[in-house]
Design an enzyme around this catalytic site. Structure first.
Site, mmCIF file in Angstrom:
data_model
loop_
_atom_site.group_PDB
_atom_site.id
_atom_site.type_symbol
_atom_site.label_atom_id
_atom_site.label_comp_id
_atom_site.label_asym_id
_atom_site.label_seq_id
_atom_site.Cartn_x
_atom_site.Cartn_y
_atom_site.Cartn_z
ATOM 1 N N GLU A 1 4.053 -0.316 -4.067
ATOM 2 C CA GLU A 1 3.859 0.947 -4.778
ATOM 3 C C GLU A 1 5.112 1.813 -4.673
ATOM 4 O O GLU A 1 5.243 2.583 -3.731
ATOM 5 C CB GLU A 1 2.643 1.677 -4.210
ATOM 6 C CG GLU A 1 1.343 0.900 -4.372
ATOM 7 C CD GLU A 1 0.109 1.680 -3.942
ATOM 8 O OE1 GLU A 1 0.153 2.938 -3.882
ATOM 9 O OE2 GLU A 1 -0.910 1.039 -3.663
ATOM 10 N N GLY B 1 0.824 -1.201 0.000
ATOM 11 C CA GLY B 1 0.000 0.000 0.000
ATOM 12 C C GLY B 1 0.859 1.252 0.000
ATOM 13 O O GLY B 1 2.079 1.216 0.223
ATOM 14 N N TRP B 2 0.231 2.387 -0.247
ATOM 15 C CA TRP B 2 0.947 3.648 -0.372
ATOM 16 C C TRP B 2 1.733 3.987 0.896
ATOM 17 O O TRP B 2 2.873 4.425 0.838
ATOM 18 C CB TRP B 2 -0.050 4.753 -0.687
ATOM 19 C CG TRP B 2 0.588 6.088 -0.909
ATOM 20 C CD1 TRP B 2 0.696 7.126 -0.022
ATOM 21 C CD2 TRP B 2 1.259 6.529 -2.091
ATOM 22 N NE1 TRP B 2 1.368 8.181 -0.579
ATOM 23 C CE2 TRP B 2 1.733 7.844 -1.855
ATOM 24 C CE3 TRP B 2 1.503 5.946 -3.336
ATOM 25 C CZ2 TRP B 2 2.424 8.582 -2.809
ATOM 26 C CZ3 TRP B 2 2.196 6.682 -4.285
ATOM 27 C CH2 TRP B 2 2.645 7.985 -4.016
#
Length: 503
Positions: free
Chosen positions: A145, A103-104
């Site tokens: 990411e 995830g970011w």
């Protein structure tokens, strides 16, 4: 000799033939207030074919790790969210439950370091399989990411394939699947992804065809346009869903492995006072104000947008010439301007996915749909619209499954077969420990002196907390209202937060 497919792999093949509806769940929504609070039990297990729990992380020892032990585990009077999430299969035995890692907020650097060495990759793969089996998940979603970006290395493009190959081998051996969330931006795709090699190793590609524009820019634009805006020039001509889909297919990804991502939220700006423009490319140098539930400047859930439109009469809704998606603005609501998707644009995008022979649809994320049915008269309006349009029929709840006998030699994490005999561990509620050092409460805790990091706090058996420091990726600060590492300009727009970091 006859080769038998593990049951969960057979389920994925069948679901791909019928069309997938992949739904991510942002678990931090459990901390939101009022009608925005969303816990595992708010999920309708029949509207999605695949549910993905976001997120697990990567530890210093290269093992997968739980990011919020108090919410996600049962130990020390935790809330057992992992087990409660996978137990949704007891209501819908065809449901596939997946754990997303990355995830970011997790950034890229530590994944780059882990993927660079065969030994550290094995540590990650082995620990991931063990965690999935422990909590009855059906697969892993790799959400790095992004390879080669945000502190990554050029070698990531090759190392990412090695990681995927080793994950696929280990997961398929246990009857589990491997999916991946991938970028829709050409400038990220080119350096990050060996698409033909990815196609050999991934069961479903979740194409994040959103966040193509947002308040990090100084002008308005749609974050998830299906096609380019007629006035787009330069790199903006690449920032649309159709380009991304065709680019992945032309690069070597079978269309039948791609789930087209649609956002269940809007990207919002504050129109500059120097202009009366309200269309695309209107000057907007600040993020829009935070919503009452998601509490992140520049971002509103669809549930927040539709409630504003329902309760405040000054919201204007328009569709730009040549486009399919709405945008909305309100001068009385701090000159806010938001691009988003609604019922009609979801119909168009689901039909597009069918025409392109894609695997189906994907959404980020279930907890920002109109899940209470406040606006449109039925809950999860956008997810239902996408699923029903793609499949060509209404979503129906099947009758309860008949009693079956489980094969003791079958994988423990099956989907589309029998009801698991495993039930979530129950715990006795107790009062959380009192504030202790950096931990004021269980879960996520801000550092009032430094927004570049935060703490994960889990009660322990000694009556206090175990605290783990989490550092926000470069370019972000911790937003204590939204419980995420957010864009610096969004956090600083809140006011009275991070005075030293926002000076």
């Amino acid at each position: 000799m006859r080769l038998l497919l593990p049951l969960s792999l057979l389920a994925i093949i069948l679901s791909l033939a019928e069309g997938v509806m992949v739904c991510y769940y942002g678990s931090w929504a459990v901390y939101r207030p009022d009608n925005g609070k969303f816990d595992v039990e708010n999920i309708d297990p029949f509207i999605c074919t695949h549910l993905i729990f976001g997120f697990a992380g990567l530890g210093w020892d290269n093992q997968i790790r739980v990011l919020d032990p108090y919410n996600e585990l049962c130990e020390n009077y935790g809330k057992c969210a992992y087990d409660r999430f996978t137990a949704l299969k007891q209501k819908n035995t065809e449901l596939v439950t997946i754990l997303a890692v990355g995830g970011w907020n997790e950034g890229s650097t530590k994944y780059s370091d882990m993927a660079a060495d065969e030994g550290t990759r094995k540590t990650f793969v082995d620990s991931s399989v063990e965690m999935l089996k422990t909590h009855n998940f059906d697969g892993l979603d790799m959400d790095w990411e992004y390879p080669t970006q945000r502190g990554g290395k050029p070698e990531d493009k090759v190392n990412f394939i090695s990681l995927l190959s080793e994950l696929k081998t280990a997961l398929h051996a246990e009857g589990m699947i491997l999916t991946a969330a991938v970028s829709a931006g050409k400038l990220t795709i080119d350096p990050a992804y060996d698409i033909p090699a990815m196609a050999e190793n991934i069961d479903i590609v979740n194409l994040m065809a959103y966040d193509l524009h947002g308040a990090w820019e100084t002008y308005t634009h749609h974050q998830s346009g299906l096609y380019p805006y007629p006035d787009d020039t330069g790199d903006n001509v690449y920032l649309n869903q159709d380009f991304a889909v065709r680019y992945w297919i032309d690069g070597g990804m079978p269309s039948t492995k791609i789930a087209l991502g649609v956002p269940l939220y809007g990207r919002c700006y504050k129109l500059d006072y120097s202009t009366d423009e309200t269309g695309y490319y209107a000057p907007a140098s600040q993020p829009g104000p935070a919503g009452p539930y998601t509490r992140s400047p520049g971002f509103l859930g669809y549930n927040e947008i539709c409630e504003f439109q329902k309760n405040e009469g000054d919201w204007v809704v328009e569709i730009a010439p040549g486009m399919n998606e709405p945008y909305t603005y309100s001068y009385n609501h701090e000159r806010i301007w938001c691009s988003y998707d609604d019922h009609d644009s979801c119909v168009i995008k689901a039909n597009y996915a069918k025409d392109m022979n894609l695997a189906g649809m994907m959404v980020w994320s279930v907890e920002t749909d109109d899940f209470l049915g406040i606006c449109g008269g039925r809950d999860f309006e956008l997810i239902r619209t996408l699923a029903e349009t793609y499949s060509g029929g209404d979503i129906t709840v099947p009758p309860p499954p008949s009693t079956t006998t489980r094969d003791p030699d079958a994988p423990t994490t099956t989907a589309g077969s029998t009801v698991s005999t495993t039930t979530p561990t129950t715990t006795t509620a107790r009062t959380p420990p009192p504030p202790d050092g950096v931990c004021q409460k269980p879960g996520l805790n801000a550092d009032p002196e430094n927004c570049h990091h935060y703490y994960l706090c889990a009660p322990n058996t000694s009556g206090g907390y175990d605290a783990t420091e989490e550092v926000c990726p470069p370019g972000t600060l911790y937003n204590p209202d939204a419980f995420i590492c957010d864009w610096e300009n969004s956090v600083c727009a809140i006011g009275d937060i991070c005075p030293d970091d926002c000076a």
